[in-house]
Design a protein around this motif. Structure first.
Motif, PDB file in Angstrom:
ATOM      1  N   GLY A  77      89.778 -39.912 -51.813  1.00 41.38           N
ATOM      2  CA  GLY A  77      89.320 -38.548 -51.627  1.00 41.38           C
ATOM      3  C   GLY A  77      89.897 -37.935 -50.371  1.00 41.38           C
ATOM      4  N   TYR A  78      90.187 -36.655 -50.456  1.00 41.97           N
ATOM      5  CA  TYR A  78      90.750 -35.928 -49.327  1.00 41.97           C
ATOM      6  C   TYR A  78      89.906 -34.695 -49.053  1.00 41.97           C
ATOM      7  CZ  TYR A  78      94.673 -38.979 -50.116  1.00 41.97           C
ATOM      8  OH  TYR A  78      95.439 -40.098 -50.275  1.00 41.97           O
ATOM      9  N   LEU A  79      89.646 -34.437 -47.806  1.00 37.70           N
ATOM     10  CA  LEU A  79      88.905 -33.263 -47.377  1.00 37.70           C
ATOM     11  C   LEU A  79      89.758 -32.029 -47.666  1.00 37.70           C
ATOM     12  CD1 LEU A  79      86.613 -31.915 -45.689  1.00 37.70           C
ATOM     13  CD2 LEU A  79      88.030 -32.381 -43.688  1.00 37.70           C
ATOM     14  N   VAL A  80      89.168 -31.029 -48.343  1.00 41.04           N
ATOM     15  CA  VAL A  80      89.902 -29.794 -48.594  1.00 41.04           C
ATOM     16  C   VAL A  80      89.221 -28.572 -48.000  1.00 41.04           C
ATOM     17  CG1 VAL A  80      91.147 -30.654 -50.613  1.00 41.04           C
ATOM     18  CG2 VAL A  80      88.955 -29.509 -50.930  1.00 41.04           C
ATOM     19  N   ALA A  81      87.915 -28.653 -47.707  1.00 42.71           N
ATOM     20  CA  ALA A  81      87.245 -27.495 -47.112  1.00 42.71           C
ATOM     21  C   ALA A  81      85.944 -27.906 -46.439  1.00 42.71           C
ATOM     22  CB  ALA A  81      86.944 -26.437 -48.178  1.00 42.71           C
ATOM     23  N   LEU A  82      85.628 -27.189 -45.362  1.00 47.55           N
ATOM     24  CA  LEU A  82      84.345 -27.295 -44.670  1.00 47.55           C
ATOM     25  C   LEU A  82      83.749 -25.894 -44.633  1.00 47.55           C
ATOM     26  CD1 LEU A  82      85.471 -29.405 -41.586  1.00 47.55           C
ATOM     27  CD2 LEU A  82      84.018 -30.200 -43.443  1.00 47.55           C
ATOM     28  N   ASN A  83      82.503 -25.788 -45.049  1.00 48.84           N
ATOM     29  CA  ASN A  83      81.842 -24.489 -45.035  1.00 48.84           C
ATOM     30  C   ASN A  83      80.476 -24.605 -44.373  1.00 48.84           C
ATOM     31  OD1 ASN A  83      83.683 -22.688 -46.598  1.00 48.84           O
ATOM     32  ND2 ASN A  83      83.395 -24.306 -48.110  1.00 48.84           N
ATOM     33  N   ASN A  84      80.091 -23.521 -43.701  1.00 45.68           N
ATOM     34  CA  ASN A  84      78.768 -23.428 -43.093  1.00 45.68           C
ATOM     35  C   ASN A  84      78.460 -24.598 -42.160  1.00 45.68           C
ATOM     36  OD1 ASN A  84      78.223 -21.015 -44.602  1.00 45.68           O
ATOM     37  ND2 ASN A  84      77.875 -22.326 -46.370  1.00 45.68           N
ATOM     38  N   VAL A  85      79.435 -25.010 -41.375  1.00 43.11           N
ATOM     39  CA  VAL A  85      79.246 -26.118 -40.433  1.00 43.11           C
ATOM     40  C   VAL A  85      78.451 -25.619 -39.234  1.00 43.11           C
ATOM     41  CG1 VAL A  85      80.393 -27.820 -38.959  1.00 43.11           C
ATOM     42  CG2 VAL A  85      81.437 -27.147 -41.135  1.00 43.11           C
ATOM     43  N   LYS A  86      77.420 -26.374 -38.886  1.00 43.84           N
ATOM     44  CA  LYS A  86      76.580 -26.040 -37.732  1.00 43.84           C
ATOM     45  C   LYS A  86      76.316 -27.313 -36.930  1.00 43.84           C
ATOM     46  CE  LYS A  86      75.668 -21.819 -39.157  1.00 43.84           C
ATOM     47  NZ  LYS A  86      76.598 -20.810 -38.813  1.00 43.84           N
ATOM     48  N   PHE A  87      76.310 -27.165 -35.611  1.00 41.31           N
ATOM     49  CA  PHE A  87      75.921 -28.244 -34.709  1.00 41.31           C
ATOM     50  C   PHE A  87      74.694 -27.761 -33.957  1.00 41.31           C
ATOM     51  CE2 PHE A  87      80.492 -28.650 -35.270  1.00 41.31           C
ATOM     52  CZ  PHE A  87      80.588 -29.959 -35.699  1.00 41.31           C
ATOM     53  N   THR A  88      73.663 -28.591 -33.897  1.00 39.63           N
ATOM     54  CA  THR A  88      72.408 -28.140 -33.306  1.00 39.63           C
ATOM     55  C   THR A  88      71.902 -29.023 -32.170  1.00 39.63           C
ATOM     56  OG1 THR A  88      71.224 -29.314 -35.065  1.00 39.63           O
ATOM     57  CG2 THR A  88      71.675 -26.980 -35.422  1.00 39.63           C
ATOM     58  N   ARG A  89      72.592 -30.131 -31.918  1.00 40.89           N
ATOM     59  CA  ARG A  89      72.128 -31.058 -30.878  1.00 40.89           C
ATOM     60  C   ARG A  89      73.278 -31.990 -30.517  1.00 40.89           C
ATOM     61  NH1 ARG A  89      70.494 -36.182 -30.673  1.00 40.89           N
ATOM     62  NH2 ARG A  89      68.662 -36.865 -29.549  1.00 40.89           N
ATOM     63  N   PHE A  90      73.302 -32.496 -29.280  1.00 41.73           N
ATOM     64  CA  PHE A  90      74.312 -33.485 -28.879  1.00 41.73           C
ATOM     65  C   PHE A  90      73.997 -34.856 -29.474  1.00 41.73           C
ATOM     66  CE2 PHE A  90      74.734 -30.786 -24.892  1.00 41.73           C
ATOM     67  CZ  PHE A  90      75.930 -30.224 -25.299  1.00 41.73           C
ATOM     68  N   ARG A 114      76.561 -31.171 -50.088  1.00 41.10           N
ATOM     69  CA  ARG A 114      75.805 -30.612 -48.961  1.00 41.10           C
ATOM     70  C   ARG A 114      75.398 -31.804 -48.102  1.00 41.10           C
ATOM     71  NH1 ARG A 114      71.904 -27.978 -51.486  1.00 41.10           N
ATOM     72  NH2 ARG A 114      73.091 -26.064 -51.511  1.00 41.10           N
ATOM     73  N   VAL A 115      75.660 -31.731 -46.797  1.00 44.66           N
ATOM     74  CA  VAL A 115      75.457 -32.870 -45.909  1.00 44.66           C
ATOM     75  C   VAL A 115      74.638 -32.452 -44.694  1.00 44.66           C
ATOM     76  CG1 VAL A 115      76.608 -34.773 -44.728  1.00 44.66           C
ATOM     77  CG2 VAL A 115      77.788 -33.595 -46.575  1.00 44.66           C
ATOM     78  N   ARG A 116      73.777 -33.369 -44.267  1.00 47.32           N
ATOM     79  CA  ARG A 116      72.937 -33.140 -43.081  1.00 47.32           C
ATOM     80  C   ARG A 116      72.926 -34.422 -42.261  1.00 47.32           C
ATOM     81  NH1 ARG A 116      67.030 -33.522 -42.199  1.00 47.32           N
ATOM     82  NH2 ARG A 116      66.495 -31.988 -40.611  1.00 47.32           N
ATOM     83  N   ALA A 117      73.145 -34.295 -40.955  1.00 49.18           N
ATOM     84  CA  ALA A 117      73.099 -35.437 -40.044  1.00 49.18           C
ATOM     85  C   ALA A 117      71.946 -35.251 -39.076  1.00 49.18           C
ATOM     86  CB  ALA A 117      74.411 -35.569 -39.277  1.00 49.18           C
ATOM     87  N   THR A 118      71.202 -36.341 -38.840  1.00 44.11           N
ATOM     88  CA  THR A 118      70.064 -36.297 -37.930  1.00 44.11           C
ATOM     89  C   THR A 118      70.099 -37.483 -36.972  1.00 44.11           C
ATOM     90  OG1 THR A 118      68.639 -37.545 -39.442  1.00 44.11           O
ATOM     91  CG2 THR A 118      68.571 -35.141 -39.630  1.00 44.11           C
ATOM     92  N   VAL A 119      69.398 -37.336 -35.856  1.00 42.04           N
ATOM     93  CA  VAL A 119      69.127 -38.422 -34.914  1.00 42.04           C
ATOM     94  C   VAL A 119      67.637 -38.342 -34.620  1.00 42.04           C
ATOM     95  CG1 VAL A 119      69.482 -39.301 -32.581  1.00 42.04           C
ATOM     96  CG2 VAL A 119      71.437 -38.460 -33.900  1.00 42.04           C
ATOM     97  N   ASP A 120      66.937 -39.439 -34.825  1.00 42.09           N
ATOM     98  CA  ASP A 120      65.487 -39.483 -34.600  1.00 42.09           C
ATOM     99  C   ASP A 120      64.756 -38.353 -35.336  1.00 42.09           C
ATOM    100  OD1 ASP A 120      65.728 -41.734 -32.956  1.00 42.09           O
ATOM    101  OD2 ASP A 120      66.004 -40.505 -31.154  1.00 42.09           O
ATOM    102  N   GLY A 121      65.225 -38.048 -36.539  1.00 40.59           N
ATOM    103  CA  GLY A 121      64.581 -37.032 -37.355  1.00 40.59           C
ATOM    104  C   GLY A 121      64.932 -35.594 -37.003  1.00 40.59           C
ATOM    105  N   GLN A 122      65.734 -35.396 -35.963  1.00 39.06           N
ATOM    106  CA  GLN A 122      66.138 -34.049 -35.563  1.00 39.06           C
ATOM    107  C   GLN A 122      67.558 -33.773 -36.042  1.00 39.06           C
ATOM    108  OE1 GLN A 122      65.725 -33.511 -31.351  1.00 39.06           O
ATOM    109  NE2 GLN A 122      63.527 -33.873 -31.362  1.00 39.06           N
ATOM    110  N   GLU A 123      67.746 -32.639 -36.687  1.00 37.33           N
ATOM    111  CA  GLU A 123      69.073 -32.282 -37.190  1.00 37.33           C
ATOM    112  C   GLU A 123      70.061 -32.118 -36.045  1.00 37.33           C
ATOM    113  OE1 GLU A 123      69.935 -29.456 -40.618  1.00 37.33           O
ATOM    114  OE2 GLU A 123      70.396 -28.227 -38.850  1.00 37.33           O
ATOM    115  N   VAL A 124      71.257 -32.696 -36.222  1.00 38.57           N
ATOM    116  CA  VAL A 124      72.333 -32.512 -35.252  1.00 38.57           C
ATOM    117  C   VAL A 124      73.487 -31.718 -35.852  1.00 38.57           C
ATOM    118  CG1 VAL A 124      71.737 -34.561 -33.905  1.00 38.57           C
ATOM    119  CG2 VAL A 124      73.419 -34.758 -35.724  1.00 38.57           C
ATOM    120  N   SER A 125      73.628 -31.767 -37.187  1.00 32.12           N
ATOM    121  CA  SER A 125      74.699 -31.029 -37.840  1.00 32.12           C
ATOM    122  C   SER A 125      74.407 -30.907 -39.325  1.00 32.12           C
ATOM    123  CB  SER A 125      76.040 -31.745 -37.625  1.00 32.12           C
ATOM    124  OG  SER A 125      77.095 -30.972 -38.139  1.00 32.12           O
TER     125      SER A 125
END
Length: 139
Positions: A77-90, A114-125
């Motif tokens: 698989g190859y990345l072709v697009a990123l949309n609505n990217v947000k960073f909310t925490r370090f 659709r992807v969501r990343a968290t640390v300790d339950g807090q969204e980071v991206s």
């Protein structure tokens, strides 16, 4: 799913393999994986030596690799697009980056998640990521 399964499924290797474990996986539907963030990551030497912060591009890479594993039947698989990217925490050394993704659509060789990343339950991206899947060695 352990690191052996991940390495059979992804082409990336150190220092770019950004998924340490898959906790949950429903092929073509959803996935949950983790990236253990350690001070030994090569990018921390320069980002930033006195106050290490995981670069956003590396968070996105971890999200892209994890979400791509939803479609584990695809050869490459190859990345072709990123949309609505947000960073909310370090993200810093010692954090466990938990990445959850859900498949949105798959049409021919193209797929979106659709992807969501968290640390300790807090969204980071979060982001919507699009892929093109093809046989290895083909363009």
């Amino acid at each position: 799913m352990d690191i052996q399964w991940i390495m059979r499924s992804l082409r990336q290797r150190y220092p770019f393999l950004m998924v340490d474990r898959v906790l949950e996986h429903e092929p073509d539907r959803r996935i949950k994986g983790i990236k253990l963030v350690t001070i030994n990551e090569p990018y921390f030497a320069g980002h930033f030596p006195d106050e290490p912060v995981m670069p956003g591009v590396m968070i996105v890479e971890a999200m892209t690799q994890t979400a791509g594993l939803i479609y584990s039947d695809a050869e490459s698989g190859y990345l072709v697009a990123l949309n609505n990217v947000k960073f909310t925490r370090f993200v810093t050394p010692g954090d466990v980056l938990v990445i959850e993704a859900e498949a949105l659509e798959r049409v021919g060789p193209f797929a979106k998640a659709r992807v969501r990343a968290t640390v300790d339950g807090q969204e980071v991206s979060r982001a919507e990521i699009s892929y093109k899947f093809m046989s290895r060695g083909r363009e």
